[in-house]
Motif scaffolding. Sequence first.
Motif, mmCIF file in Angstrom:
data_model
loop_
_atom_site.group_PDB
_atom_site.id
_atom_site.type_symbol
_atom_site.label_atom_id
_atom_site.label_comp_id
_atom_site.label_asym_id
_atom_site.label_seq_id
_atom_site.Cartn_x
_atom_site.Cartn_y
_atom_site.Cartn_z
ATOM 1 N N GLY A 1 0.548 -0.059 7.175
ATOM 2 C CA GLY A 1 0.984 0.002 5.777
ATOM 3 C C GLY A 1 1.952 1.150 5.547
ATOM 4 O O GLY A 1 1.883 1.844 4.538
ATOM 5 N N ASN B 1 -2.644 0.159 15.363
ATOM 6 C CA ASN B 1 -3.604 -0.045 14.269
ATOM 7 C C ASN B 1 -3.992 -1.514 14.094
ATOM 8 O O ASN B 1 -5.009 -1.809 13.478
ATOM 9 N N PRO C 1 3.313 -4.369 10.298
ATOM 10 C CA PRO C 1 2.769 -3.870 9.031
ATOM 11 C C PRO C 1 1.428 -3.146 9.112
ATOM 12 O O PRO C 1 0.948 -2.678 8.083
ATOM 13 N N ALA D 1 0.845 -1.184 0.000
ATOM 14 C CA ALA D 1 0.000 0.000 0.000
ATOM 15 C C ALA D 1 0.884 1.238 0.000
ATOM 16 O O ALA D 1 1.728 1.417 0.862
ATOM 17 N N TYR E 1 -11.490 5.849 3.617
ATOM 18 C CA TYR E 1 -10.327 6.378 4.332
ATOM 19 C C TYR E 1 -10.355 7.898 4.396
ATOM 20 O O TYR E 1 -9.901 8.495 5.356
ATOM 21 N N ARG F 1 -11.637 0.757 3.710
ATOM 22 C CA ARG F 1 -11.703 -0.620 4.189
ATOM 23 C C ARG F 1 -13.008 -1.230 3.749
ATOM 24 O O ARG F 1 -14.055 -0.657 4.023
HETATM 25 N N1 8R5 Z 1 2.681 -6.249 5.419
HETATM 26 C C1 8R5 Z 1 -1.691 -1.936 4.896
HETATM 27 C C2 8R5 Z 1 -3.038 -0.556 6.025
HETATM 28 C C3 8R5 Z 1 -3.956 0.054 7.020
HETATM 29 C C4 8R5 Z 1 -5.376 -0.332 6.668
HETATM 30 C C5 8R5 Z 1 -6.459 0.183 7.572
HETATM 31 C C6 8R5 Z 1 -2.493 -2.839 6.967
HETATM 32 C C7 8R5 Z 1 1.166 -7.930 4.807
HETATM 33 C C8 8R5 Z 1 3.232 -8.499 5.866
HETATM 34 CL CL1 8R5 Z 1 -1.830 -5.289 7.807
HETATM 35 C C9 8R5 Z 1 -1.770 -3.982 6.700
HETATM 36 C C10 8R5 Z 1 -2.455 -1.811 6.061
HETATM 37 O O1 8R5 Z 1 -6.174 0.740 8.632
HETATM 38 O O2 8R5 Z 1 -7.620 0.023 7.167
HETATM 39 N N2 8R5 Z 1 -2.657 0.038 4.898
HETATM 40 O O3 8R5 Z 1 -1.839 -0.781 4.201
HETATM 41 C C11 8R5 Z 1 -0.953 -3.073 4.620
HETATM 42 C C12 8R5 Z 1 -0.984 -4.106 5.533
HETATM 43 O O4 8R5 Z 1 -0.300 -5.285 5.412
HETATM 44 C C13 8R5 Z 1 0.642 -5.526 4.368
HETATM 45 C C14 8R5 Z 1 0.018 -5.848 3.054
HETATM 46 C C15 8R5 Z 1 1.521 -6.624 4.873
HETATM 47 C C16 8R5 Z 1 3.532 -7.173 5.913
HETATM 48 C C17 8R5 Z 1 2.042 -8.889 5.311
#
Ligand code: 8R5
Length: 450
Positions: free
Chosen positions: A310, A359, A307, A52, A94, A80
């Motif tokens: 993001g 978060n 993560p 993201a 968002y 979301r």
């Molecule tokens: N990173 C993201 C958000 C916030 C979304 C919100 C959350 C996957 C390992 Cl867990 C996660 C967000 O508050 O509605 N924006 O972007 C990306 C995220 O996880 C990534 C894809 C990820 C490390 C696995």
Amino acid sequence: MKRAPVVIVGAGLVGALLGTLLAQRGFAVTLFERRPDPRKAGFLGGRSINLALAERGWHGLRLAGLSDVLAPLAVMMRGRMVHHLDDHTELLRYGRDDSEVIWSISRGRLNMALLDAAEAAGAQIHFDRCLKSVNWDNSIITLRDEAGFAHEYTAPVLIGADGAGSALRTAMAQATDLGERFEPLDHGYKELEIPAHAGSFAMEANALHIWPRGNYMCIALPNAEGSFTVTLFLPNAGEPSFANVNSGVSARALFARDFADALALIPDLERDFMRNPTGILGTLYLDRWHIGGRALLLGDAAHAIVPFHGQGMNCGFEDAVEICELMDNAANDTEAVFAEFERRRKPNADAIAAMALENYVEMRDSVADAHFLLMRDVGRTLAARHPGRFVPRYWMVTFSRLPYAVAFARGEIQTAILCELCAGKTRPEEIDLALADRLIDERLPPLATA
Ligand code: 8R5
Ligand code: FAD
């Protein structure tokens, strides 16, 4: 003006962006990357992994001249898409409109575009060169190629963008105590895939999908080709956890119970689950990011975070922009530049690390909590009533370039105000808006932006 040569270890996202920005400003940049050139080897058979991208990330890419190249490859995520247990979904935006959105982009394509840009700007990139050691007495670094041959190189100024497992950090720690501390999260993750369905998206394309389930969750981000990368976040122990969800059969049973609508779209659940490693999560803190003017860490090498906001890459891109500005303005006193970089960035890295941890709870849990929903509702009312003053923390982190530490501190004040206003209340009509106005006036100075 003659500028000092700079050696960057790691040509991942942050290293390649930094190499581009420095080379564009006339520095002689050499990058060493452990892996082979992805533009040659290709990502054959590789999984689609997406990230993201938010305003801080786009800002760095704009400075590198890459936003026009990359914008067509990114998929807009407006908000979301919450998948409730009874299968009904709702989109929680968002921002206020389609100018306040985040973007899903392929890590591989982004990295390749950054490598092209770095070379076009004049940086030298050496692939298949894994940093092994640094001789701090004579500034000679030793790199090993895949065949096992050692290569030596003289590097008076070293910047480590070699990720969470940084080899430069290990070498620096042999010379100085960096005050390193890794705080593991007791949850891990597993990646799965929702393939394109008849060439198109099997769910709403323009959203970040979330299945909040209390102590755990699934998310899915769209890929430009029509598939989604799904990530299951689970505790490492307890029920359910990666300790007992550890086979194709148990993974299917978990999905059938908790993520039924997703399960219907994941044909290779068992294969994905068993083939893909379980990722570990945690936060890396260092007391020191540099040794004099000789070596500096940035990006994940200095401050890997969980993560859930993001923001790992977005924050790393902000690091690259900041160090580049400092070096551009005071090229010859590297020690002062590295010290100033650490002084400016460390409070912000600590702030995003804390907000990312928070978060997770918000994503997986509070979307289902009535008091949280009341606070969020009142927060929206106050944000509309006091633009530039009461600004949602998510907005400051994601759509602005206000320092993370400012977003964190103002977020704390806002939460305190909301708690005070909502204590003992259940409906938005019961809120004392005159009191709200007074508290905001007293505690939240107007922001320059927003
Ligand atoms: N990173 C993201 C958000 C916030 C979304 C919100 C959350 C996957 C390992 Cl867990 C996660 C967000 O508050 O509605 N924006 O972007 C990306 C995220 O996880 C990534 C894809 C990820 C490390 C696995
Ligand atoms: P890396 O991208 O890890 O790059 C390090 C580079 O150094 C690699 O190319 C590596 O091969 C190389 N290297 C390592 N060791 C050596 C060595 N000894 N010698 C030479 N080279 C070496 N962030 C976001 O902002 N948004 C997201 O949605 C998001 N999603 C993510 C999803 C996943 C699955 C993961 C794992 C992370 C995600 N992140 C996200 C975090 C983001 O990936 C990192 O914060 C970001 O990649 C950090 O960039 P970096 O250049 O510091 O490290």
